[in-house]
Design an enzyme around this catalytic site. Structure first.
Site, PDB file in Angstrom:
ATOM      1  N   GLU A 102       1.996   6.791   1.181  1.00  0.00           N
ATOM      2  CA  GLU A 102       1.218   7.460   0.277  1.00  0.00           C
ATOM      3  C   GLU A 102       0.432   6.626  -0.530  1.00  0.00           C
ATOM      4  O   GLU A 102      -0.679   6.993  -1.180  1.00  0.00           O
ATOM      5  CB  GLU A 102       2.188   8.504  -0.606  1.00  0.00           C
ATOM      6  CG  GLU A 102       2.764   9.328   0.085  1.00  0.00           C
ATOM      7  CD  GLU A 102       3.851  10.087  -0.793  1.00  0.00           C
ATOM      8  OE1 GLU A 102       3.719  11.284  -0.685  1.00  0.00           O
ATOM      9  OE2 GLU A 102       4.652   9.515  -1.445  1.00  0.00           O
ATOM     10  N   GLN A 105       9.245  20.046   6.344  1.00  0.00           N
ATOM     11  CA  GLN A 105       9.669  18.747   6.127  1.00  0.00           C
ATOM     12  C   GLN A 105      11.278  18.428   5.534  1.00  0.00           C
ATOM     13  O   GLN A 105      11.296  17.317   5.202  1.00  0.00           O
ATOM     14  CB  GLN A 105       8.589  17.977   5.176  1.00  0.00           C
ATOM     15  CG  GLN A 105       7.169  18.196   5.714  1.00  0.00           C
ATOM     16  CD  GLN A 105       5.949  17.639   4.464  1.00  0.00           C
ATOM     17  OE1 GLN A 105       5.041  18.262   4.303  1.00  0.00           O
ATOM     18  NE2 GLN A 105       6.197  16.597   3.995  1.00  0.00           N
ATOM     19  N   ARG A 109       0.186  13.814  -0.194  1.00  0.00           N
ATOM     20  CA  ARG A 109       0.278  12.353   0.202  1.00  0.00           C
ATOM     21  C   ARG A 109       0.213  11.586  -1.082  1.00  0.00           C
ATOM     22  O   ARG A 109      -0.182  10.633  -1.553  1.00  0.00           O
ATOM     23  CB  ARG A 109      -0.891  11.863   0.965  1.00  0.00           C
ATOM     24  CG  ARG A 109      -0.495  10.611   1.706  1.00  0.00           C
ATOM     25  CD  ARG A 109      -1.481  10.542   2.863  1.00  0.00           C
ATOM     26  NE  ARG A 109      -0.900   9.224   3.473  1.00  0.00           N
ATOM     27  CZ  ARG A 109      -0.969   9.289   5.028  1.00  0.00           C
ATOM     28  NH1 ARG A 109      -1.829  10.015   5.599  1.00  0.00           N
ATOM     29  NH2 ARG A 109      -0.426   8.343   5.504  1.00  0.00           N
ATOM     30  N   CYS A 110       1.296  11.848  -1.964  1.00  0.00           N
ATOM     31  CA  CYS A 110       1.765  11.205  -3.404  1.00  0.00           C
ATOM     32  C   CYS A 110       2.840  11.942  -3.718  1.00  0.00           C
ATOM     33  O   CYS A 110       3.155  12.924  -3.519  1.00  0.00           O
ATOM     34  CB  CYS A 110       0.661  11.455  -4.272  1.00  0.00           C
ATOM     35  SG  CYS A 110       0.882  12.400  -5.842  1.00  0.00           S
TER      36      CYS A 110
HETATM   37  N1  PCD Z   1       8.007  -1.215   4.585  1.00  0.00           N
HETATM   38  C1  PCD Z   1       7.745  -0.215   5.515  1.00  0.00           C
HETATM   39  C2  PCD Z   1       7.363   1.210   4.894  1.00  0.00           C
HETATM   40  C3  PCD Z   1       7.222   2.121   5.898  1.00  0.00           C
HETATM   41  N2  PCD Z   1       7.021   1.742   7.296  1.00  0.00           N
HETATM   42  C4  PCD Z   1       6.767   2.697   8.279  1.00  0.00           C
HETATM   43  O1  PCD Z   1       5.850   3.606   7.908  1.00  0.00           O
HETATM   44  C5  PCD Z   1       5.905   4.877   8.152  1.00  0.00           C
HETATM   45  C6  PCD Z   1       5.998   5.816   6.798  1.00  0.00           C
HETATM   46  O2  PCD Z   1       7.010   5.650   5.872  1.00  0.00           O
HETATM   47  P1  PCD Z   1       7.324   5.955   4.481  1.00  0.00           P
HETATM   48  O3  PCD Z   1       6.336   5.359   3.709  1.00  0.00           O
HETATM   49  O4  PCD Z   1       8.564   5.548   4.150  1.00  0.00           O
HETATM   50  O5  PCD Z   1       7.020   7.373   4.356  1.00  0.00           O
HETATM   51  P2  PCD Z   1       7.978   8.727   5.031  1.00  0.00           P
HETATM   52  O6  PCD Z   1       8.634   9.038   4.219  1.00  0.00           O
HETATM   53  O7  PCD Z   1       8.140   8.298   6.386  1.00  0.00           O
HETATM   54  O8  PCD Z   1       6.546   9.702   5.302  1.00  0.00           O
HETATM   55  C7  PCD Z   1       6.221  10.343   4.422  1.00  0.00           C
HETATM   56  C8  PCD Z   1       4.641  10.260   4.197  1.00  0.00           C
HETATM   57  O9  PCD Z   1       4.057  10.007   5.326  1.00  0.00           O
HETATM   58  C9  PCD Z   1       2.559  10.170   5.362  1.00  0.00           C
HETATM   59  N3  PCD Z   1       2.193   9.848   6.670  1.00  0.00           N
HETATM   60  C10 PCD Z   1       1.969  10.712   7.442  1.00  0.00           C
HETATM   61  N4  PCD Z   1       1.516  10.513   8.594  1.00  0.00           N
HETATM   62  C11 PCD Z   1       1.394  11.253   9.589  1.00  0.00           C
HETATM   63  N5  PCD Z   1       1.009  10.878  11.035  1.00  0.00           N
HETATM   64  N6  PCD Z   1       1.483  12.701   9.597  1.00  0.00           N
HETATM   65  C12 PCD Z   1       1.888  12.893   8.332  1.00  0.00           C
HETATM   66  O10 PCD Z   1       2.239  14.247   7.990  1.00  0.00           O
HETATM   67  C13 PCD Z   1       2.093  12.215   7.004  1.00  0.00           C
HETATM   68  N7  PCD Z   1       2.245  12.514   5.985  1.00  0.00           N
HETATM   69  C14 PCD Z   1       2.135  11.652   4.989  1.00  0.00           C
HETATM   70  C15 PCD Z   1       2.756  12.011   3.490  1.00  0.00           C
HETATM   71  S1  PCD Z   1       2.268  13.263   2.769  1.00  0.00           S
HETATM   72 MO1  PCD Z   1       3.936  14.093   1.116  1.00  0.00          MO
HETATM   73  O11 PCD Z   1       4.604  15.114   2.184  1.00  0.00           O
HETATM   74  O12 PCD Z   1       2.577  14.595   0.350  1.00  0.00           O
HETATM   75  O13 PCD Z   1       5.070  14.017  -0.193  1.00  0.00           O
HETATM   76  S2  PCD Z   1       4.731  11.623   1.833  1.00  0.00           S
HETATM   77  C16 PCD Z   1       4.089  11.231   3.318  1.00  0.00           C
HETATM   78  C17 PCD Z   1       7.540   4.999   8.907  1.00  0.00           C
HETATM   79  O14 PCD Z   1       7.252   5.029  10.130  1.00  0.00           O
HETATM   80  C18 PCD Z   1       7.941   3.771   8.535  1.00  0.00           C
HETATM   81  O15 PCD Z   1       9.076   3.380   9.179  1.00  0.00           O
HETATM   82  C19 PCD Z   1       7.293   0.283   7.661  1.00  0.00           C
HETATM   83  O16 PCD Z   1       7.072   0.005   8.907  1.00  0.00           O
HETATM   84  N8  PCD Z   1       7.722  -0.474   6.867  1.00  0.00           N
HETATM   85 CU   LIG Z   2       1.230  14.370  -6.255  1.00  0.00          CU
END
Ligand code: PCD
Ligand SMILES: [Cu+]
Length: 803
Positions: free
Chosen positions: A756, A236, A383-384
């Site tokens: 997130e 990433q 996802r935070c």
């Molecule tokens: N106002 C606004 C905001 C936003 N958007 C859109 O929506 C999306 C998202 O963005 P953002 O909120 O800025 O975010 P980014 O930086 O691009 O991404 C990151 C995230 O992303 C989510 N989602 C998703 N989906 C998918 N399909 N796969 C994946 O793997 C994933 N991963 C998950 C996670 S875990 Mo961490 O890494 O735990 O820190 S952090 C994270 C992109 O396309 C954009 O352009 C729009 O339209 N408007």
């Molecule tokens: Cu976290």
């Protein structure tokens, strides 16, 4: 004469911001034409497989690789002894600790990397891995962070056993990593001493794993003649990988090329640097052949980057009307055997101090202790944007606990404590500046959408009926997120500030190529980034090619996680587009023989003010940029922008959940789930909705089933998808989505991150609904996951599980 298209036609052709343009990526994904790391095949490529420890804690007495090496088709077997001369048996972590690449005399968690077998193909490597003979001396293990601090607890990190100071300050026990305090303790304590009412609740945010569909892996290829290293990798943050690989190998970054091709989901799992990557690179350098390493599902679940494992105690002080006066929090954070948190901030608990939530809380104090245990290292932001889901979970639970104690409705207590729109930008008691928000209308919309009074009435009727087999629970979560790491004053990775970048080059025919320092893992950046350029520079999105993920072509950037792409790279894209537009304005003025100030930008062209038939389109300007520019101007039409944001962005939402729980079986059905999100300016509404569906589904997974459990000896229970809950369309409830728009005041186009929010907001909402189902029986909290067995246990404990 060519007829001038109408405004509507021109707007439609641009497919700019606000348009639900179809995803450019999907035809290739849907038709199986994606190109993932495991699709990379090179001539002469070998494959590496890890030998892993069956024990959670053991001394390694000996490793005998001779039988494995004698196996036909085996090229090398690496152990720590082989990496020592290269000083690569340990590597730095992103959290200022070190981690063993291959076990150096001792293993500290189950499935830890012990040796790396390289062979002709994966089957041979796997067979040979079985032939590596490792003699272990088992040691007592500790998997509970509370017990890890007992005076006689087994010492996990003998390598730093005597150091009293770690990367984040004083250590008080060999298994203690840091204590991080924030807020005014004295003022907060005084507010508690003088409070009319206080509440306290312990809660555990269980250990979970992000579990992307594609596991982690890489293909490393070192060219001995040129001295170039190319690595295809599931990362990433490809530029960060280049910098780290450069530091470890002493190869200049100019000779290292890191490519993240298509990524099958990241979810935080692919931010860190894992031993398998290092071993594949070393093996390629040593053998002079490309080496591939791809994790199995079990390896992914049990050895790469877990999330959470936060043991929290929250306390609120309030007056009798439910107005909150102070918040106090203590966290015991289990970091596993090495502190390998992928934390983008300078704070050891990330953005946990957003814990005051959507409420005006004048006093707050937070203390977090990081602890080593015999569990897999990691600590990622599944996802935070890092420890935000933990923080939101805590404050949302505490507000409910307070409401229950005072007998105030859970929606009403929120209205009494919300930050008001006119309080933004708001300085929180824990030192953050919330950029913008408008919480009250969001919750009002949500309450109306599910007809909250009717739901409460139905619930009351059910509670009054002793024969009802269903317990009905209504959950509310009004969260504030913090995303877009981040201002370089508070966020960096190994000293590199968390800016991001964009480079745009417009070709003579008016089409363009744009490159960014982020990398999509499924979010659809190729679609949405083009929309920003379309609106801001007047070039149709369909004519813009967006490229990310190749360090040899893309400008340096810090990657995609923490919903930072829109807040940070999105801003760089807008600013680079503005630079293009301003140069184009000068060229158009030159062509029209007027002053640049006499021109107005109108969607895809510059028009002379007061003379609407005199105009030059961006397409015409692009051509002129290569043959007819004003005197003294450079030819070409391109721009670069590096953006260091002045602040984070603070998206928010109001979520409501209605659950039906069967008190005899513990089975749960989600009847309604309403999610209102506010992420400021919306770039692609359809993609946002898809992101919200994904985040809600992962939130459902965490709340209702996901957990990595360990037995006392440190064995991971449930390291396969037979045991680890990954919801399919069969289990996933129906989602109802909604939105409001409160732009970020400091972002060039007012956009906040969104990806997130649904995860962060839904998890406490599910718990709130579950607890609410039992609240009339005095229950104030239930730990996740809320699977049928655990819910039945609650029912059983209350004696209501019998007919
Ligand atoms: N106002 C606004 C905001 C936003 N958007 C859109 O929506 C999306 C998202 O963005 P953002 O909120 O800025 O975010 P980014 O930086 O691009 O991404 C990151 C995230 O992303 C989510 N989602 C998703 N989906 C998918 N399909 N796969 C994946 O793997 C994933 N991963 C998950 C996670 S875990 Mo961490 O890494 O735990 O820190 S952090 C994270 C992109 O396309 C954009 O352009 C729009 O339209 N408007
Ligand atoms: Cu976290």
């Amino acid at each position: 004469m060519e007829t001038i298209p109408t405004n509507e036609e021109r707007l439609a052709k641009l497919e700019g911001m606000g348009c639900s343009r179809k995803r450019y990526e999907d035809p290739r994904f849907i038709q199986g034409k994606g190109n993932y790391v495991d699709d990379v095949k090179m001539p002469g490529m070998l494959v590496g497989v890890m030998v892993r420890s069956p024990y959670a804690h053991a001394r390694i007495k000996s490793i005998d690789t001779s039988r494995a090496l004698a196996h036909p088709g085996v090229y090398a077997v690496l152990t720590a002894e082989d990496l020592k001369p290269l000083k690569l048996h340990w590597m730095p972590t992103l959290a200022g600790d070190v981690q063993a690449v291959l076990a150096d005399g001792k293993v500290s968690f189950q499935n830890q990397e012990v040796a790396f077998v390289v062979a002709e193909d994966r089957y041979i490597a796997a067979d040979a891995a079985e032939l590596v003979e490792v003699e272990y001396d088992e040691l007592p293990a500790v998997v509970d962070p509370m017990k890890a601090l007992f005076p006689d607890a087994p010492i996990i990190r003998e390598d730093i056993q005597d150091s009293k100071v770690g990367a984040h300050g004083v250590r008080t026990h060999p298994n203690h990593i840091f204590t991080w305090d924030i807020g005014d303790k004295d003022k907060t304590d005084r507010a508690f001493d003088n409070a009319e009412i206080t509440v306290k609740q312990d809660m555990i945010y269980q250990r979970v794993h992000p579990c992307p569909l594609e596991t982690c892996g890489c293909v490393a290829s070192y060219d001995k003649i040129r001295g170039d290293l190319t690595v295809y990798i599931t990362s990433q943050a490809p530029h960060v990988v280049r910098t780290v690989v450069g530091m470890l190998s002493s190869i200049p970054e100019s000779k290292i090329r890191i490519i993240s091709p298509d990524i099958g989901g990241g979810f935080g799992n692919k931010v860190g640097i894992y031993p398998g990557y290092v071993c594949a690179i070393v093996a390629s350098i040593v053998l002079g052949r490309p080496v591939k390493w791809i994790e199995s599902r079990t390896e992914n679940l049990t050895t790469t980057a877990f999330a959470r494992d936060y043991h929290m105690t929250g306390e609120l002080a309030a007056d009798k009307d439910g107005k909150i006066k102070a918040l106090r929090v203590h966290v015991t954070a289990d970091h596993g055997a090495f502190d390998a948190c992928a934390d983008p901030s300078k704070w050891p608990a990330g953005m946990f101090h957003v814990v005051t939530g959507s409420y005006d809380i004048p006093n707050a104090f937070v203390s977090v202790d990081g602890i080593y245990t015999n569990k897999c290292p990691g600590g990622v932001s599944y996802r935070c944007s890092f420890r935000v889901t933990e923080a939101v979970y805590l404050i949302e639970r505490m507000v409910d606990v307070l409401a229950q104690k005072l007998g105030i409705d859970k929606a009403e207590i929120r209205f009494r404590n919300f930050l008001r729109k006119d309080q933004f930008p708001y300085q929180s008691a824990l030192g953050l500046e919330f950029d913008s928000g408008d919480y009250e209308p969001a919750l009002r919309k949500g309450l109306a959408a599910i007809d909250y009074p009717a739901m409460r009435a139905e619930q009351a009727a059910m509670r009054a009926d002793p024969t009802s087999e269903t317990l009905m629970g209504i959950g509310i979560c009004t969260f504030t997120e913090i995303v877009g790491a981040g201002p370089s004053k508070s966020c960096d990775i190994l000293g590199i500030g968390m800016f991001d970048s964009c480079e745009i080059r417009v070709h003579p025919d008016g089409s363009a190529i744009a490159r960014m320092g982020t990398i999509s893992q499924g979010q659809g950046h190729q679609t949405t980034y083009a929309q920003i350029i379309a609106s801001e520079a007047g070039i149709p999105a369909s004519l813009i090619k967006v490229e990310e993920g190749d360090t040899s072509t893309a400008p340096y950037g810090l990657g995609t996680y923490g919903s930072r792409s829109t807040p940070v790279a999105g801003a760089a894209i807008a600013r680079a587009s503005h630079k293009i537009r301003e140069k184009a304005r000068k060229i158009a003025a030159h062509l029209l023989e007027v002053s640049p100030d006499d021109l107005e930008f109108d969607l895809d062209r510059f028009v002379v003010k007061g003379a609407p038939d005199q105009a030059k389109t961006m397409k015409e300007v692009a051509w002129a940029a290569y043959n007819n520019v004003p005197e003294g101007m450079e030819m070409g039409l391109e721009a670069v922008d590096y953006y260091d944001p002045p602040n984070f962005t603070y998206p928010f939402g109001a979520y409501l959940c209605v659950l039906d729980v069967n008190r005899f079986s513990g089975e749960t059905k989600v009847r309604r789930f309403y999610a209102l999100d506010d992420c400021g300016t919306r770039i692609n509404p359809m993609i946002i909705e898809g992101q919200i569906h994904g985040g809600l589904t992962e939130g459902f997974a965490v709340a209702m089933g996901q957990q990595l459990t360990y037995d006392e000896a440190g064995n991971v229970l449930g390291g396969t998808l037979m045991d680890y809950f990954l919801p399919t369309s069969m289990e996933t409830p129906h989602w109802e989505t909604d939105f409001t728009v409160t732009p970020s005041p400091h972002h060039p186009i007012g956009a906040k991150g969104v990806a997130e929010s649904p995860h962060v907001g839904s998890i406490p909402c599910f718990t709130a609904a579950m607890v609410d189902a039992f609240a009339h029986l005095g229950v104030t909290h239930m730990n996740m996951p809320h699977n049928s067995f655990r819910v039945w246990q609650q029912s059983h404990a209350l004696g209501i599980d019998q007919r």
